[in-house]
Write a protein that holds these residues in place. Structure first.
Motif, PDB file in Angstrom:
ATOM      1  N   GLY A 237       0.790  -1.223   0.000  1.00  0.00           N
ATOM      2  CA  GLY A 237       0.000   0.000   0.000  1.00  0.00           C
ATOM      3  C   GLY A 237       0.821   1.271   0.000  1.00  0.00           C
ATOM      4  O   GLY A 237       0.321   2.333   0.386  1.00  0.00           O
ATOM      5  N   SER A 238       2.069   1.183  -0.489  1.00  0.00           N
ATOM      6  CA  SER A 238       2.920   2.382  -0.504  1.00  0.00           C
ATOM      7  C   SER A 238       2.805   3.164  -1.805  1.00  0.00           C
ATOM      8  O   SER A 238       3.233   4.322  -1.874  1.00  0.00           O
ATOM      9  CB  SER A 238       4.383   2.002  -0.238  1.00  0.00           C
ATOM     10  N   THR A 239       2.232   2.558  -2.849  1.00  0.00           N
ATOM     11  CA  THR A 239       2.012   3.261  -4.111  1.00  0.00           C
ATOM     12  C   THR A 239       0.675   2.844  -4.702  1.00  0.00           C
ATOM     13  O   THR A 239       0.123   1.791  -4.372  1.00  0.00           O
ATOM     14  CB  THR A 239       3.113   2.948  -5.151  1.00  0.00           C
ATOM     15  N   GLN A 240       0.148   3.681  -5.602  1.00  0.00           N
ATOM     16  CA  GLN A 240      -1.028   3.362  -6.410  1.00  0.00           C
ATOM     17  C   GLN A 240      -2.225   2.908  -5.561  1.00  0.00           C
ATOM     18  O   GLN A 240      -2.916   1.939  -5.876  1.00  0.00           O
ATOM     19  CB  GLN A 240      -0.676   2.284  -7.433  1.00  0.00           C
ATOM     20  N   VAL A 241      -2.472   3.638  -4.489  1.00  0.00           N
ATOM     21  CA  VAL A 241      -3.610   3.329  -3.628  1.00  0.00           C
ATOM     22  C   VAL A 241      -4.854   4.035  -4.174  1.00  0.00           C
ATOM     23  O   VAL A 241      -4.809   5.234  -4.447  1.00  0.00           O
ATOM     24  CB  VAL A 241      -3.348   3.788  -2.179  1.00  0.00           C
ATOM     25  N   PRO A 242      -5.966   3.322  -4.370  1.00  0.00           N
ATOM     26  CA  PRO A 242      -7.188   3.981  -4.863  1.00  0.00           C
ATOM     27  C   PRO A 242      -7.573   5.166  -3.983  1.00  0.00           C
ATOM     28  O   PRO A 242      -7.480   5.101  -2.749  1.00  0.00           O
ATOM     29  CB  PRO A 242      -8.232   2.862  -4.799  1.00  0.00           C
TER      30      PRO A 242
ATOM     31  N   THR B  30     -10.132   6.518 -13.806  1.00  0.00           N
ATOM     32  CA  THR B  30     -10.078   7.886 -13.276  1.00  0.00           C
ATOM     33  C   THR B  30     -10.982   8.064 -12.054  1.00  0.00           C
ATOM     34  O   THR B  30     -10.896   9.086 -11.372  1.00  0.00           O
ATOM     35  CB  THR B  30     -10.472   8.903 -14.358  1.00  0.00           C
ATOM     36  N   ARG B  31     -11.834   7.077 -11.770  1.00  0.00           N
ATOM     37  CA  ARG B  31     -12.593   7.115 -10.527  1.00  0.00           C
ATOM     38  C   ARG B  31     -11.674   6.962  -9.318  1.00  0.00           C
ATOM     39  O   ARG B  31     -12.004   7.412  -8.210  1.00  0.00           O
ATOM     40  CB  ARG B  31     -13.621   5.974 -10.488  1.00  0.00           C
ATOM     41  N   TYR B  32     -10.534   6.301  -9.529  1.00  0.00           N
ATOM     42  CA  TYR B  32      -9.685   5.906  -8.408  1.00  0.00           C
ATOM     43  C   TYR B  32      -8.255   6.450  -8.476  1.00  0.00           C
ATOM     44  O   TYR B  32      -7.572   6.495  -7.449  1.00  0.00           O
ATOM     45  CB  TYR B  32      -9.613   4.375  -8.334  1.00  0.00           C
ATOM     46  N   PHE B  33      -7.803   6.813  -9.673  1.00  0.00           N
ATOM     47  CA  PHE B  33      -6.407   7.231  -9.836  1.00  0.00           C
ATOM     48  C   PHE B  33      -6.332   8.530 -10.634  1.00  0.00           C
ATOM     49  O   PHE B  33      -7.194   8.801 -11.486  1.00  0.00           O
ATOM     50  CB  PHE B  33      -5.596   6.152 -10.572  1.00  0.00           C
ATOM     51  N   THR B  34      -5.281   9.297 -10.381  1.00  0.00           N
ATOM     52  CA  THR B  34      -5.049  10.502 -11.167  1.00  0.00           C
ATOM     53  C   THR B  34      -4.480  10.130 -12.524  1.00  0.00           C
ATOM     54  O   THR B  34      -3.975   9.005 -12.720  1.00  0.00           O
ATOM     55  CB  THR B  34      -4.059  11.432 -10.453  1.00  0.00           C
ATOM     56  N   ALA B  35      -4.525  11.068 -13.454  1.00  0.00           N
ATOM     57  CA  ALA B  35      -3.946  10.826 -14.781  1.00  0.00           C
ATOM     58  C   ALA B  35      -2.464  10.510 -14.662  1.00  0.00           C
ATOM     59  O   ALA B  35      -1.931   9.670 -15.405  1.00  0.00           O
ATOM     60  CB  ALA B  35      -4.177  12.044 -15.672  1.00  0.00           C
TER      61      ALA B  35
ATOM     62  N   TRP C 109       1.955   6.632 -14.944  1.00  0.00           N
ATOM     63  CA  TRP C 109       3.096   5.989 -14.269  1.00  0.00           C
ATOM     64  C   TRP C 109       3.012   4.475 -14.424  1.00  0.00           C
ATOM     65  O   TRP C 109       4.003   3.819 -14.739  1.00  0.00           O
ATOM     66  CB  TRP C 109       3.097   6.357 -12.788  1.00  0.00           C
ATOM     67  N   LYS C 110       1.823   3.923 -14.184  1.00  0.00           N
ATOM     68  CA  LYS C 110       1.677   2.471 -14.292  1.00  0.00           C
ATOM     69  C   LYS C 110       1.911   2.016 -15.721  1.00  0.00           C
ATOM     70  O   LYS C 110       2.547   0.978 -15.948  1.00  0.00           O
ATOM     71  CB  LYS C 110       0.297   2.028 -13.811  1.00  0.00           C
ATOM     72  N   ARG C 111       1.425   2.765 -16.680  1.00  0.00           N
ATOM     73  CA  ARG C 111       1.630   2.374 -18.078  1.00  0.00           C
ATOM     74  C   ARG C 111       3.114   2.307 -18.398  1.00  0.00           C
ATOM     75  O   ARG C 111       3.584   1.354 -19.030  1.00  0.00           O
ATOM     76  CB  ARG C 111       0.939   3.361 -19.015  1.00  0.00           C
ATOM     77  N   LEU C 112       3.871   3.298 -17.952  1.00  0.00           N
ATOM     78  CA  LEU C 112       5.299   3.357 -18.261  1.00  0.00           C
ATOM     79  C   LEU C 112       6.101   2.320 -17.477  1.00  0.00           C
ATOM     80  O   LEU C 112       7.049   1.730 -18.003  1.00  0.00           O
ATOM     81  CB  LEU C 112       5.843   4.758 -17.971  1.00  0.00           C
ATOM     82  N   GLN C 113       5.723   2.107 -16.214  1.00  0.00           N
ATOM     83  CA  GLN C 113       6.522   1.247 -15.347  1.00  0.00           C
ATOM     84  C   GLN C 113       6.179  -0.234 -15.471  1.00  0.00           C
ATOM     85  O   GLN C 113       7.046  -1.087 -15.285  1.00  0.00           O
ATOM     86  CB  GLN C 113       6.338   1.673 -13.882  1.00  0.00           C
ATOM     87  N   MET C 114       4.917  -0.531 -15.794  1.00  0.00           N
ATOM     88  CA  MET C 114       4.484  -1.918 -15.671  1.00  0.00           C
ATOM     89  C   MET C 114       3.769  -2.487 -16.882  1.00  0.00           C
ATOM     90  O   MET C 114       4.021  -3.632 -17.265  1.00  0.00           O
ATOM     91  CB  MET C 114       3.564  -2.049 -14.445  1.00  0.00           C
TER      92      MET C 114
END
Length: 334
Positions: free
Chosen positions: A31-36, A239-244, A249-254
């Motif tokens: 829960g240190s990143t990408q938390v809704p 976008t209900r849960y995460f910022t643009a 970030w997720k697209r680029l990293q994962m």
């Protein structure tokens, strides 16, 4: 032959996205990143007519660990779908039960912290016993916090480490006869595109005639169509849960790394048909699809008869069988 098979499995494990992205998965699981940014309760909750599906939904949300919460916030309407499937599996188990001591078994393949398995065990009041595996050991923290050990167990390794021999020894001996139900939670894509190798590993874990569910993100023969569905997922759901910025970030990293293990739907279906006599498409949302497969047609048909309607906007469904009667795809008898 076994030595060569095991050597290939070990090579696939070490070269897989599951291990290359281990640091990112650890961050998500703790829960240190990408938390809704908001509670995961479905915005469709009040429209779900089946009270059992609503209850399952509430159980799933209340005890979801950090990584599973991220998953629910990333895959459009998978929350509603897992609740629908879980209720149907509970009803199926109740219908097939032949005595008061009988229990059914459910194996989640690399399924985060076991949120769905734990919800199924709780909803069925222990009628369904569950096992979850995950190579990300941080997932066990959330599992141990919520699990009832008499109903649900956790194995902190990749599904490739789960074998009939392992199931025959403590502490997993309650599953020694194999599983009535198996659910792949979008796991195969994190390894390789070799669905035959993956299916040949998990099918021996299933009891004869058992039900196997496969949830996967699939590629598309038309790259632009794939991107169109991705845009719908990102812009109209995530976008209900995460910022643009978080989505990018997720697209680029994962996501680019994850896509290396994805296959097109026809490739997945062909592989499933080589290992199972019957394959049905149950659900589709953007680039995600869910299938059920078995060697026993009556078992699938009984399950489908107990399966309630899909709960999601029609605009997220792109495959014709998604919201209607399931289409049978029968494999040749092997």
């Amino acid at each position: 032959m076994d030595h060569l098979h095991n050597s290939r499995l070990e090579t696939d494990l070490q070269n897989s996205s599951m291990f290359k992205l281990a640091e990112h998965f650890h961050s998500l699981a703790t829960g240190s990143t990408q938390v809704p940014s908001r509670p995961l309760t479905s915005h469709l909750r009040e429209t779900i007519v089946d009270a059992d599906v609503v209850a399952y939904h509430d159980q799933l949300v209340a005890e979801a660990g950090p990584l599973f919460s991220h998953f629910l916030a990333s895959v459009p309407y998978i929350l509603e779908e897992m609740a629908r499937i879980g209720v149907a599996l509970t009803r199926l188990s109740q219908a097939r039960r032949t005595g008061p001591e009988q229990r059914f078994s459910f194996f989640e393949v690399d399924a985060f912290d076991g949120s769905n398995g734990r919800a199924l065990a709780a909803h069925s009041a222990g009628l369904v016993q569950t096992l979850t595996c995950s190579p990300n050991r941080a997932n066990q923290l959330a599992f141990d916090r919520f699990a009832s050990p008499e109903h649900s167990l956790f194995y902190p390794e990749s599904f490739f480490k789960v074998s009939p021999a392992l199931l025959g020894s403590p502490p997993l001996a309650r599953f020694a006869e194999g599983f009535d139900y198996l659910y792949e939670t979008a796991a195969f894509q994190f390894y390789t595109q070799d669905r035959d190798l993956q299916l040949s590993h998990v099918k021996p874990l299933l009891k004869p005639g058992g039900l196997a569910f496969f949830l996967e993100k699939v590629n598309h023969v038309d790259p632009q169509e794939y991107l169109r569905r991705e845009a719908l997922k990102d812009q109209d759901f995530k976008t209900r849960y995460f910022t643009a910025a978080e989505i990018e970030w997720k697209r680029l990293q994962m996501l680019d790394q994850m896509a290396n293990g994805q296959v097109c739907m026809d490739v997945l279906v062909a592989a499933l048909q080589r290992h199972f006599k019957y394959v049905f498409l149950l659900w589709n949302s953007t680039n995600f699809c869910e299938f059920v497969a078995s060697d026993e047609l009556d078992h699938i048909e009984q399950f489908i008869d107990l399966l309630g309607p899909v709960n999601q906007p029609r605009s997220f469904c792109f495959e014709h069988a998604c919201l209607g009667k399931q289409t049978q795809k029968e494999a040749p008898n092997a």
